[in-house]
Design a protein around this motif. Structure first.
Motif, PDB file in Angstrom:
ATOM      1  N   LEU A   1      19.613  14.662  38.258  1.00 31.60           N
ATOM      2  CA  LEU A   1      19.668  15.204  39.609  1.00 31.60           C
ATOM      3  C   LEU A   1      19.158  16.641  39.693  1.00 31.60           C
ATOM      4  O   LEU A   1      18.484  17.010  40.671  1.00 31.60           O
ATOM      5  CB  LEU A   1      21.114  15.150  40.130  1.00 31.60           C
ATOM      6  N   ILE A   2      19.473  17.451  38.684  1.00 28.35           N
ATOM      7  CA  ILE A   2      19.141  18.878  38.741  1.00 28.35           C
ATOM      8  C   ILE A   2      18.066  19.246  37.746  1.00 28.35           C
ATOM      9  O   ILE A   2      17.107  19.943  38.051  1.00 28.35           O
ATOM     10  CB  ILE A   2      20.404  19.729  38.498  1.00 28.35           C
ATOM     11  N   GLY A   3      18.200  18.742  36.511  1.00 28.65           N
ATOM     12  CA  GLY A   3      17.208  19.039  35.477  1.00 28.65           C
ATOM     13  C   GLY A   3      17.664  20.157  34.579  1.00 28.65           C
ATOM     14  O   GLY A   3      18.089  21.208  35.035  1.00 28.65           O
ATOM     15  N   LEU A   4      17.582  19.909  33.270  1.00 28.92           N
ATOM     16  CA  LEU A   4      17.982  20.927  32.304  1.00 28.92           C
ATOM     17  C   LEU A   4      17.041  22.122  32.320  1.00 28.92           C
ATOM     18  O   LEU A   4      17.402  23.217  31.886  1.00 28.92           O
ATOM     19  CB  LEU A   4      18.031  20.312  30.891  1.00 28.92           C
ATOM     20  N   GLY A   5      15.836  21.925  32.800  1.00 28.72           N
ATOM     21  CA  GLY A   5      14.892  23.029  32.836  1.00 28.72           C
ATOM     22  C   GLY A   5      15.295  24.139  33.781  1.00 28.72           C
ATOM     23  O   GLY A   5      14.786  25.259  33.716  1.00 28.72           O
TER      24      GLY A   5
END
Length: 395
Positions: free
Chosen positions: A386-390
């Motif tokens: 949903l958000i992204g680790l990046g």
């Protein structure tokens, strides 16, 4: 070849760390988790009996040949003094089997063939399906007995999985409580840390440094001391209750319970974990140029609009990093709930510790640990989706 030589020194530098993590972290965890399905004690103690039960249909008690095999193996176990571990393991699955196997092993030397009639006459429980079903189920390696128990399921005498009675469903309730508390602590920490991090990022350097020392000060104090301090503050006759009584907000005869419950766990957990939320937020806010809000203001945005549409979106990475840290740490919390949680404030980690240290049921502890690890991994993957680790900001 030249590229390989150039990349070799960095690999050599990282190799000791990787080896350390594998030996001290990864391998022990994998070894523990395998205990949830690898339970060879019964199969090693009575291997011939387990083999004889391979074709058992669970509709009636086994035939006389199986009784004969078990009686002889119990005689050998009693002679070698090894009946205790087998009896204890079986008792985890069904109460009463420890006494049954220990007594039968002691008396088996005085039985005369055919052993079936002798064993049933000695204890009528041998004429029921339960001891044989438990033996056959635990004799299979690997098996899902502990995983089913961790999910609040059990096996009946016929070997069919059934849900435990509602009054005995402890594990799922603990997982639910842990999830709710982790979300609650993360939310409260974010609400408290955001304005504090903003003050740290926008204040003058001298004031910011002083505030940062106050934020980091708890890290220099033992968590046991901090929990003891909160017990003094929140106990029935503590500082907080006394202040509420002096202000006329609380009836002295009905002092609220602020400690040794879920409320106390939330308060102390937020206090302990708040710096993990503040630091990522502060790092992100410090990198945001103040000129952006001034630019938004000159373009006609009100202070609220500038904050919501310009400043807040730029801090999502720090907020996400802090939330992830606090949530994962809370999900695996042990010391704080053990000290201030009481009966209603303990979490799944406390139950795992109980089975590791008190009941010595390491298989069930491993199964609960596996479910906790899988649950956190699923939430982590969902977060990444949903958000992204990046978007995480950790420095």
């Amino acid at each position: 070849m030249k590229r390989m030589r150039r990349s070799l020194p960095p690999v050599l530098l990282v190799a000791p760390l990787v080896l350390f993590l594998l030996v001290m972290f990864v391998f022990p965890i994998l070894k523990l988790l395998t205990l949830s399905v690898d339970d060879p004690l019964v199969a090693r103690a009575v291997p011939k009996t387990i083999a004889a039960l391979a074709d058992w249909d669970h509709k009636a008690i086994p035939d006389a040949a199986v009784f004969d095999v078990l009686a002889r193996e119990l005689q050998e176990l009693d002679k070698d003094g090894k009946t205790g571990p087998l009896a204890n393991r079986l008792n985890y699955e069904a109460a009463g089997l420890r006494g049954l196997f220990l007594k039968t092993a002691k008396r088996s030397a005085f039985f005369s063939p055919p052993y079936k009639e002798a064993m049933i006459a000695d204890n009528p429980k041998w004429g029921t399906l339960e001891p044989w079903s438990v033996l056959e189920r635990l004799g299979s390696v690997p098996n899902a007995v502990q995983l089913m128990a961790a999910a609040d399921y059990q096996f009946d005498a016929k070997g069919e999985a059934i849900s435990v009675p509602a009054s005995q469903r402890v594990h799922l309730e603990m997982f639910k409580r842990t999830l709710v508390l982790a979300v609650l602590v993360t939310t409260i920490s974010a609400l408290l840390a955001y304005p504090l991090a903003y003050l740290l990022a926008s204040a003058a350097t001298r004031i910011s440094n002083m505030l940062m020392i106050l934020v980091l000060l708890p890290f220099w104090t033992s968590i046991l001391v901090r929990c003891a301090a909160w017990i003094v503050l929140l106990q029935t006759n503590g500082v907080v209750n006394s202040a509420l009584i002096n202000l006329g907000l609380v009836d002295p005869a009905h002092r609220p319970d602020l400690i040794f419950n879920l409320f106390g766990t939330v308060i102390v957990a937020v206090y302990v974990l708040l710096p993990y939320m503040v630091l990522p937020l502060y790092s992100t806010m410090k990198s945001i140029p103040p000129s952006l809000l001034r630019a938004a203001s000159t373009l006609g945005a009100s202070p609220v609009q500038g904050f919501l549409r310009v400043y807040l979106p730029l801090t999502y990475s720090g907020l996400a990093a802090g939330s992830l840290l606090v949530f994962i740490l809370t999900a695996g919390y042990y010391i704080t709930p053990a000290l201030v949680g009481g009966a209603s404030g303990t979490l799944i980690s406390n139950l795992i510790a109980y089975h590791m240290q008190t009941s010595l049921n390491w298989g069930l502890a491993a199964a609960l640990s596996l479910f906790l690890l899988v649950g956190v991994t699923i939430l982590f993957a969902l977060y990444n989706r949903l958000i992204g680790l990046g978007k995480l900001a950790m420095n």
